[in-house]
Design a protein around this motif. Structure first.
Motif, PDB file in Angstrom:
ATOM      1  N   GLN A 164       7.169   3.001   4.081  1.00 18.59           N
ATOM      2  CA  GLN A 164       6.666   4.015   4.999  1.00 18.59           C
ATOM      3  C   GLN A 164       6.465   3.390   6.371  1.00 18.59           C
ATOM      4  OE1 GLN A 164       6.465   7.075   4.162  1.00 18.59           O
ATOM      5  NE2 GLN A 164       6.512   6.990   1.943  1.00 18.59           N
ATOM      6  N   ASN A 189       0.819  -1.202   0.000  1.00 14.36           N
ATOM      7  CA  ASN A 189       0.000   0.000   0.000  1.00 14.36           C
ATOM      8  C   ASN A 189       0.859   1.261   0.000  1.00 14.36           C
ATOM      9  OD1 ASN A 189      -2.231   1.622  -0.038  1.00 14.36           O
ATOM     10  ND2 ASN A 189      -2.616   1.516   2.153  1.00 14.36           N
ATOM     11  N   ALA A 190       1.681   1.448   1.035  1.00 15.33           N
ATOM     12  CA  ALA A 190       2.576   2.606   1.084  1.00 15.33           C
ATOM     13  C   ALA A 190       3.972   2.100   1.402  1.00 15.33           C
ATOM     14  CB  ALA A 190       2.109   3.596   2.139  1.00 15.33           C
ATOM     15  N   SER A 247      -1.261   6.767   1.229  1.00 19.50           N
ATOM     16  CA  SER A 247      -0.189   7.040   0.287  1.00 19.50           C
ATOM     17  C   SER A 247       0.151   8.525   0.404  1.00 19.50           C
ATOM     18  CB  SER A 247      -0.635   6.716  -1.134  1.00 19.50           C
ATOM     19  OG  SER A 247      -1.642   7.636  -1.537  1.00 19.50           O
ATOM     20  N   GLN A 286      -3.219   3.481   6.263  1.00 19.44           N
ATOM     21  CA  GLN A 286      -1.913   3.510   5.601  1.00 19.44           C
ATOM     22  C   GLN A 286      -2.023   4.410   4.375  1.00 19.44           C
ATOM     23  OE1 GLN A 286       0.720   2.585   6.768  1.00 19.44           O
ATOM     24  NE2 GLN A 286       0.203   1.167   8.362  1.00 19.44           N
ATOM     25  N   ASN A 301       7.430  10.416   0.050  1.00 27.69           N
ATOM     26  CA  ASN A 301       7.319   9.649  -1.186  1.00 27.69           C
ATOM     27  C   ASN A 301       8.622   8.881  -1.375  1.00 27.69           C
ATOM     28  OD1 ASN A 301       7.202   8.749  -3.897  1.00 27.69           O
ATOM     29  ND2 ASN A 301       5.772  10.402  -4.410  1.00 27.69           N
ATOM     30  N   SER A 319       9.330   6.430  -3.455  1.00 29.18           N
ATOM     31  CA  SER A 319       9.704   6.118  -4.835  1.00 29.18           C
ATOM     32  C   SER A 319      10.453   7.264  -5.501  1.00 29.18           C
ATOM     33  CB  SER A 319       8.465   5.757  -5.657  1.00 29.18           C
ATOM     34  OG  SER A 319       7.567   6.852  -5.723  1.00 29.18           O
ATOM     35  N   ASP A 335      -0.121  10.760  -1.874  1.00 28.63           N
ATOM     36  CA  ASP A 335      -1.198  11.509  -2.525  1.00 28.63           C
ATOM     37  C   ASP A 335      -2.430  11.606  -1.623  1.00 28.63           C
ATOM     38  OD1 ASP A 335       0.354  11.933  -4.742  1.00 28.63           O
ATOM     39  OD2 ASP A 335      -0.527  10.291  -5.909  1.00 28.63           O
ATOM     40  N   GLN A 336      -2.774  10.501  -0.941  1.00 30.03           N
ATOM     41  CA  GLN A 336      -3.925  10.519  -0.042  1.00 30.03           C
ATOM     42  C   GLN A 336      -3.697  11.473   1.125  1.00 30.03           C
ATOM     43  OE1 GLN A 336      -3.957   6.298   0.707  1.00 30.03           O
ATOM     44  NE2 GLN A 336      -5.807   5.983  -0.523  1.00 30.03           N
TER      45      GLN A 336
END
Length: 760
Positions: free
Chosen positions: A176, A172-173, A565, A563, A620, A622, A567-568
């Motif tokens: 993190q 999911n993330a 992301s 959890q 982030n 990535s 963006d969320q």
């Protein structure tokens, strides 16, 4: 000489690298490492998906009081040999093996070891939960957690439940920290309770990996590191009932356990990781050394008295050596033994940077330099480099087992240490006799109970009684270690009647080593005793420095998904506060695992930049970027000022690569250049996006991500768009890297346009 500085034993060879080390109620030791064969070169075998765990009996290499040395049993040519556990850890379906490396663990009241999380790949954790039974020598899988946890902490609570906090997730993330803590209940019908998220309004927002958490004498959970800001997590009210908080999660409302409270006690020394914190007496906590990648670690020691009404951190006395990647072990006489570590600026510098000199902190001796209580003394040097993945564990006979080291990407096979040593503290080498405990109660004891033990007939009078919880250590963190003086006792001949601890807040239910000490502070061999709550006894959060003891009013605290992301999380902040699009900052950590697992220090540094109002709590991974929201809508962020303010907190642990900004305004042309005006800020010159403009990072290549043709052509397309509009002006939303031009160009700002869209 050994009577002053102690002595190290000859090495013994274990079956594996003891990265995880636990003293069992049986007196044996459970250990496991990262992989099956640590002798092979560090390559693809680093991420095996199974665990080889072993049990070892310290009696195979015991303390010989007559010879004053540790030695093998007669005719035993392999004193370090161990027996494998009866089974391998499996997942809850008992279908697949799992790797418990990088997990968290602590003991349950019944003596079983709870192990949470583990390793899928560096920075990616699994949702595994299992127990190890010391008497059957078997692992039992349990209901998985709410997500993966790599580098989590586990803490036994006064009611025997376990707080599980942080750890990096897998799905999911990815990369993190898992921001939603959980409480293990041991109830098969409902094994897990959800605790309040760190992301909840009023919470710490960013949880570090392996957070340093301890119980206070009032029954609160105290988080003291690695971030310098300290926090309380309250889970009980004055009647022993769970504190419940209502959480608004999108359209749903649910109840979770606990409430975060800012301790308002900043710890000196800033963000300090890969370092131990030790509760060395009732409510007395010390945070020792540590540091960040890219700088010399610290020798500073911070102290806090959690018995105070308004506990605050104080500084010193400090160690002689500057250390990170080391261990601190409480000894039966109330001293704290420190060994291992590196003083290099890198993540795990060995060779000339490794520290072999051990040290001992005595809180009851005066420092000759200051005249105040608390003195550090140098102890005998250890033979091996005990740095990253080294472990230390107190045994009932008073020795300290030092083991492990290595097993990290890029490490050399010769640094993956299966060789262990015993430290024999000075008290074992004194000419004076040790007290002797010949018998203890054959049953469990309960809180405030008087119990009687039998001493040796020729023993000197007992002057002190100490009580130390069995250790369970990994990654500089002994999650089960605590110390208490049992001050109420009465001796009559060879009988010693002792009053058990009054509260599970200072001694959670479970197994402890009981020591008696002579007037010269020489401890006996410890005896393992189990303490359980009396029937019907419900631990309460005591009044005192915890503030009001009544149950708090339930609150509705908006939070992102469990959890989220990046963006969320950004969408949540934008909706909650009405913020404009966030500013994106490229950050490269020196930590080898990337920005996600090493996020806490960067979060702390960004929070201390004066132009930033809010830091998005999720990075982030990535792209190795962070999102922030500014305090002002009329100024532009000055990258050089930000770097300066950022470095004051994080030093050289992170590199701020650049800033990407999204602005809405009117495009106009000045000479042959495009400019952006009417943004509410000063005028910006616009320019093309190049390879050097890239803020996003490729973790695999350790280099900026590639730039696409569309990104490099955005400025040209924007210039062409000018010709389509009569009057030469039109509204756009432009995104790009913000640069501050040199003084010769007026010191103005340049936005290198990566993408844009026409408005209206």
């Amino acid at each position: 000489m050994a009577a002053q500085v102690g002595q190290w034993s000859v090495p013994i060879d274990f079956n594996n690298v003891p990265v995880h080390l636990s003293l069992l109620p049986t007196g044996k030791i459970l250990y496991f490492g990262r992989r099956d064969d640590p002798k092979v070169p560090v390559n693809g075998t680093m991420d095996q998906q199974y665990t080889r765990a072993f049990v070892w009996e310290p009696e195979q290499f015991s303390w010989d009081p007559a010879m004053k040395m540790s030695r093998a049993k007669p005719n035993d040519d392999k004193p370090g040999r161990s027996q494998p556990t009866a089974n391998q850890p499996m997942n809850s379906q008992n279908k697949e093996t799992v790797n418990l490396f990088c997990s968290g663990h602590c003991f349950l009241p019944d003596g079983n070891l709870l192990i949470v999380g583990g390793h899928f790949r560096d920075g990616l954790g699994i949702d595994q939960a299992c127990t190890y039974n010391p008497w059957t020598n078997k692992f039992t899988p349990h209901t998985p957690m709410n997500g993966g946890r790599w580098y989590p902490s586990a803490l036994t609570l006064p009611d025997g439940k376990v707080m599980v906090m942080s750890g990096s997730v897998k799905d999911n993330a990815p990369y993190q920290p898992n921001n939603v803590s959980q409480i293990w209940t041991s109830d098969p019908a409902k094994p897990w309770e959800e605790a309040i998220s760190a992301l909840t309004a009023g919470g710490p927002q960013a949880l570090a990996l392996y957070p340093r958490i301890h119980l206070t004498p009032t029954g609160r959970v105290f988080m003291c590191g690695p971030n310098p800001q300290s926090w309380f997590l309250d889970v009980k009210d004055a009647n022993g009932a769970d504190i419940k908080t209502r959480i608004q999660d999108g359209p749903n409302v649910r109840e979770v356990t606990g409430r975060w409270v800012d301790a308002k006690a900043p710890r000196p020394g800033g963000f300090r990781d890969y370092t131990p914190s030790v509760m060395y007496n009732k409510g007395l906590l010390m945070y020792i050394g540590g540091g960040q990648d890219g700088q010399r670690p610290s020798n500073e020691v911070a102290f806090i008295n959690l018995n105070d009404n308004q506990p605050q951190w104080s500084q010193g006395p400090n160690m002689a050596k500057f250390r990170r990647q080391f261990n601190a072990t409480i000894l039966p006489d109330g001293t704290v033994f420190v060994n291992g570590g590196t003083q290099g600026p890198g993540f795990n510098d060995l060779d000339e940077f490794a520290i072999h000199q051990s040290e001992l902190f005595d809180p009851y001796e005066k420092d000759p330099a200051t005249g105040k209580l608390g003195r550090w003394s140098n102890m005998a040097p250890e033979t091996f480099d005990r740095c990253y993945h080294g472990t230390s564990l107190l045994l009932p006979d008073g020795r300290v087992l030092s083991a492990g080291g290595g097993e990290w990407p890029g490490g050399r096979p010769q640094d993956c240490l299966t060789l262990a040593q015993f430290f024999e503290p000075p008290y074992l080498h004194k000419p004076d006799p040790r007290p002797l405990i010949t018998a203890v109660p054959p049953y469990t004891i309960t809180y405030s109970q008087n119990f009687t033990i039998t001493l040796g007939a020729a023993d000197p009078p007992v002057k002190q009684v100490s009580w130390i919880r069995l250790g369970s250590v990994t990654h500089c963190r002994n999650m089960n270690q605590s110390f208490l003086w049992l001050d109420t006792f009465k001796q009559s001949g060879t009988s010693l009647t002792i009053k058990a601890p009054d509260s599970p807040n200072v001694s959670p239910p479970g197994h402890y080593m009981l020591f008696v000490l002579s007037a010269k502070r020489i401890p006996s061999i410890g005896k393992i005793i189990q303490i359980l709550p009396a029937i019907g006894n419900k631990p309460k959060r005591l009044a005192g420095p915890s503030g009001p003891s009544q149950e708090p009013t339930e609150v509705t605290a908006p939070t992102p998904n469990i959890q989220p992301s990046p963006d969320q999380a950004n969408a949540h902040l934008t909706a909650l506060k009405g913020y404009p699009p966030p500013v994106t900052i490229g950050i490269t950590p020196l930590c080898p695992y990337g920005l996600g697992p090493c996020w806490a220090g960067a979060y702390e540094g960004l929070s201390n930049i004066s132009d930033i109002e809010v830091v998005c709590p999720v990075s982030n991974q990535s792209d190795a970027t962070a999102s922030v929201y500014l305090t002002s809508d009329i100024t532009l962020p000055d990258i050089e000022k930000w770097r300066e303010e950022f470095s004051r907190t994080v030093n050289a642990s992170y590199k701020m690569r650049g800033i990407e900004l999204t602005l809405s305004g009117v495009v106009a042309k000045t000479g042959d250049k495009l400019v952006l005006v009417e943004t509410g800020r000063e005028e910006l010159t616009l320019g093309p996006f190049t390879k050097e403009s890239q803020v996003r990072w490729d973790n695999e290549r350790s280099a900026p991500k590639g730039v696409t043709k569309e990104e490099m052509g955005a400025y040209t397309r924007l210039d062409a768009e000018m010709k389509k509009h009569s009057g030469g002006k039109f509204q756009v939303q432009a995104t790009g890297t913000l640069q501050k031009q040199a003084a010769m160009d007026g010191g103005k700002f340049l936005l290198e346009v990566r993408e844009f869209k026409v408005l209206g």
